[in-house]
Design a protein around this motif. Structure first.
Motif, PDB file in Angstrom:
ATOM      1  N   ARG A   1       0.830  -1.209   0.000  1.00 37.61           N
ATOM      2  CA  ARG A   1       0.000   0.000   0.000  1.00 37.61           C
ATOM      3  C   ARG A   1       0.862   1.256   0.000  1.00 37.61           C
ATOM      4  N   TRP A   2       1.889   1.231   0.822  1.00 35.08           N
ATOM      5  CA  TRP A   2       2.794   2.367   0.938  1.00 35.08           C
ATOM      6  C   TRP A   2       3.456   2.635  -0.413  1.00 35.08           C
ATOM      7  N   GLN A   3       3.924   1.589  -1.062  1.00 34.71           N
ATOM      8  CA  GLN A   3       4.568   1.746  -2.366  1.00 34.71           C
ATOM      9  C   GLN A   3       3.578   2.236  -3.411  1.00 34.71           C
ATOM     10  N   GLU A   4       2.349   1.756  -3.356  1.00 32.78           N
ATOM     11  CA  GLU A   4       1.335   2.159  -4.318  1.00 32.78           C
ATOM     12  C   GLU A   4       1.064   3.662  -4.231  1.00 32.78           C
ATOM     13  N   LEU A   5       1.062   4.214  -3.036  1.00 37.28           N
ATOM     14  CA  LEU A   5       0.796   5.641  -2.856  1.00 37.28           C
ATOM     15  C   LEU A   5       1.905   6.519  -3.414  1.00 37.28           C
ATOM     16  N   GLU A   6       3.114   6.039  -3.380  1.00 38.73           N
ATOM     17  CA  GLU A   6       4.274   6.820  -3.817  1.00 38.73           C
ATOM     18  C   GLU A   6       4.329   8.177  -3.128  1.00 38.73           C
ATOM     19  N   MET A   7       4.012   8.186  -1.836  1.00 42.18           N
ATOM     20  CA  MET A   7       4.083   9.395  -1.037  1.00 42.18           C
ATOM     21  C   MET A   7       4.940   9.122   0.183  1.00 42.18           C
ATOM     22  N   THR A   8       5.674  10.129   0.606  1.00 39.06           N
ATOM     23  CA  THR A   8       6.478   9.989   1.812  1.00 39.06           C
ATOM     24  C   THR A   8       5.576  10.108   3.035  1.00 39.06           C
ATOM     25  N   SER A   9       6.095   9.704   4.168  1.00 42.43           N
ATOM     26  CA  SER A   9       5.324   9.853   5.409  1.00 42.43           C
ATOM     27  C   SER A   9       5.080  11.330   5.704  1.00 42.43           C
ATOM     28  N   GLU A  10       6.022  12.185   5.328  1.00 38.38           N
ATOM     29  CA  GLU A  10       5.845  13.623   5.530  1.00 38.38           C
ATOM     30  C   GLU A  10       4.707  14.152   4.664  1.00 38.38           C
ATOM     31  N   GLN A  11       4.624  13.668   3.435  1.00 30.09           N
ATOM     32  CA  GLN A  11       3.528  14.087   2.560  1.00 30.09           C
ATOM     33  C   GLN A  11       2.178  13.627   3.108  1.00 30.09           C
ATOM     34  N   LEU A  12       2.121  12.403   3.602  1.00 29.48           N
ATOM     35  CA  LEU A  12       0.864  11.918   4.186  1.00 29.48           C
ATOM     36  C   LEU A  12       0.470  12.751   5.396  1.00 29.48           C
ATOM     37  N   GLU A  13       1.441  13.111   6.202  1.00 28.75           N
ATOM     38  CA  GLU A  13       1.166  13.940   7.372  1.00 28.75           C
ATOM     39  C   GLU A  13       0.667  15.320   6.935  1.00 28.75           C
ATOM     40  N   SER A  14       1.278  15.872   5.913  1.00 27.81           N
ATOM     41  CA  SER A  14       0.853  17.172   5.390  1.00 27.81           C
ATOM     42  C   SER A  14      -0.567  17.092   4.831  1.00 27.81           C
ATOM     43  N   LEU A  15      -0.864  16.022   4.092  1.00 27.72           N
ATOM     44  CA  LEU A  15      -2.214  15.829   3.557  1.00 27.72           C
ATOM     45  C   LEU A  15      -3.219  15.703   4.694  1.00 27.72           C
ATOM     46  N   GLU A  16      -2.858  14.986   5.723  1.00 26.93           N
ATOM     47  CA  GLU A  16      -3.752  14.822   6.876  1.00 26.93           C
ATOM     48  C   GLU A  16      -4.084  16.186   7.502  1.00 26.93           C
ATOM     49  N   ILE A  17      -3.083  16.985   7.744  1.00 27.78           N
ATOM     50  CA  ILE A  17      -3.297  18.307   8.353  1.00 27.78           C
ATOM     51  C   ILE A  17      -4.157  19.175   7.441  1.00 27.78           C
ATOM     52  N   TYR A  18      -3.860  19.148   6.151  1.00 33.51           N
ATOM     53  CA  TYR A  18      -4.614  19.945   5.179  1.00 33.51           C
ATOM     54  C   TYR A  18      -6.093  19.535   5.180  1.00 33.51           C
ATOM     55  N   LEU A  19      -6.344  18.231   5.125  1.00 38.57           N
ATOM     56  CA  LEU A  19      -7.727  17.750   5.097  1.00 38.57           C
ATOM     57  C   LEU A  19      -8.457  18.043   6.406  1.00 38.57           C
ATOM     58  N   GLN A  20      -7.768  17.880   7.516  1.00 37.21           N
ATOM     59  CA  GLN A  20      -8.406  18.194   8.801  1.00 37.21           C
ATOM     60  C   GLN A  20      -8.857  19.647   8.843  1.00 37.21           C
ATOM     61  N   GLU A  21      -7.984  20.542   8.400  1.00 41.65           N
ATOM     62  CA  GLU A  21      -8.324  21.969   8.416  1.00 41.65           C
ATOM     63  C   GLU A  21      -9.488  22.269   7.473  1.00 41.65           C
ATOM     64  N   LYS A  22      -9.417  21.764   6.263  1.00 40.82           N
ATOM     65  CA  LYS A  22     -10.464  22.037   5.265  1.00 40.82           C
ATOM     66  C   LYS A  22     -11.804  21.441   5.686  1.00 40.82           C
ATOM     67  N   LEU A  23     -11.786  20.211   6.157  1.00 40.35           N
ATOM     68  CA  LEU A  23     -13.042  19.559   6.535  1.00 40.35           C
ATOM     69  C   LEU A  23     -13.650  20.196   7.777  1.00 40.35           C
ATOM     70  N   GLU A  24     -12.808  20.672   8.677  1.00 40.80           N
ATOM     71  CA  GLU A  24     -13.326  21.358   9.864  1.00 40.80           C
ATOM     72  C   GLU A  24     -14.028  22.669   9.456  1.00 40.80           C
ATOM     73  N   LEU A  25     -13.451  23.354   8.484  1.00 41.26           N
ATOM     74  CA  LEU A  25     -14.038  24.627   8.039  1.00 41.26           C
ATOM     75  C   LEU A  25     -15.258  24.441   7.132  1.00 41.26           C
ATOM     76  N   TYR A  26     -15.155  23.505   6.193  1.00 35.64           N
ATOM     77  CA  TYR A  26     -16.166  23.415   5.139  1.00 35.64           C
ATOM     78  C   TYR A  26     -16.964  22.118   5.110  1.00 35.64           C
ATOM     79  N   GLY A  27     -16.531  21.110   5.835  1.00 38.01           N
ATOM     80  CA  GLY A  27     -17.208  19.825   5.789  1.00 38.01           C
ATOM     81  C   GLY A  27     -16.873  19.069   4.517  1.00 38.01           C
TER      82      GLY A  27
END
Length: 174
Positions: free
Chosen positions: A103-129
């Motif tokens: 799964r990790w290889q399929e994503l081709e994303m670093t752990s830092e990128q996943l963490e950044s995506l998580e923070i971004y989505l949390q912020e956006k979903l909290e504001l806009y749903g």
């Protein structure tokens, strides 16, 4: 640090500080990394000196896993099995590591990128749903991933149950 029990204690400290489940793909918290790196280095030295010590190989596999080095975690766990330890828990861990590694290889994303995506989505979903699309995930990809890889990443996210932003957050990055 060359005593196996000391190395195990250091590894456990790192695991506790990592704040990640046994098989999660998220990066360990920064405060855990020094402990995990010390444990990994010590365990690598230890298995070089004592290559038939199955426990040392198993602990090294755990250190690699917590540092998200799934290929190394698999290789070291296979060493444990080759030494004759066929415990059902180890076989289950081998299967889980194989799955998460692919799964990790399929994503081709670093752990830092996943963490950044998580923070971004949390912020956006909290504001806009969530509007049940990948609008915010795609926004993040536009900024952080090469355009030639975006569609492959979206497919990989969907393969892991991320068909909308809240599902990406719950099923993939969290």
């Amino acid at each position: 640090m060359n005593n196996l029990s000391e190395l195990r204690i250091e590894l456990v400290k790192g695991q506790k500080l990592a704040m990640q489940g046994s098989y999660q793909r998220r990066a360990p918290l920064k405060k855990a990394i020094p402990h995990l790196l010390v444990a990994r280095k010590g365990l690598k030295d230890y298995v070089t000196q004592y290559p038939t010590n199955a426990l040392a190989w198993q602990l090294l596999s755990e250190a690699e896993q917590y540092l998200l080095n799934y290929n190394e975690a698999l290789t070291t766990l296979q060493n444990v099995l080759s030494l004759g330890d066929k415990d059902k828990k180890l076989l289950k861990r081998l299967a889980m590591l194989t799955e998460y590694g692919s799964r990790w290889q399929e994503l081709e994303m670093t752990s830092e990128q996943l963490e950044s995506l998580e923070i971004y989505l949390q912020e956006k979903l909290e504001l806009y749903g969530c509007n049940h699309t990948l609008i915010y995930t795609r926004e993040w990809l536009d900024i952080n991933v090469l355009s030639s890889k975006k569609s492959k990443v979206v497919r990989a996210l969907q393969n892991q149950g991320g068909f909308c932003d809240c599902e990406v957050l719950m099923n993939v990055v969290d």
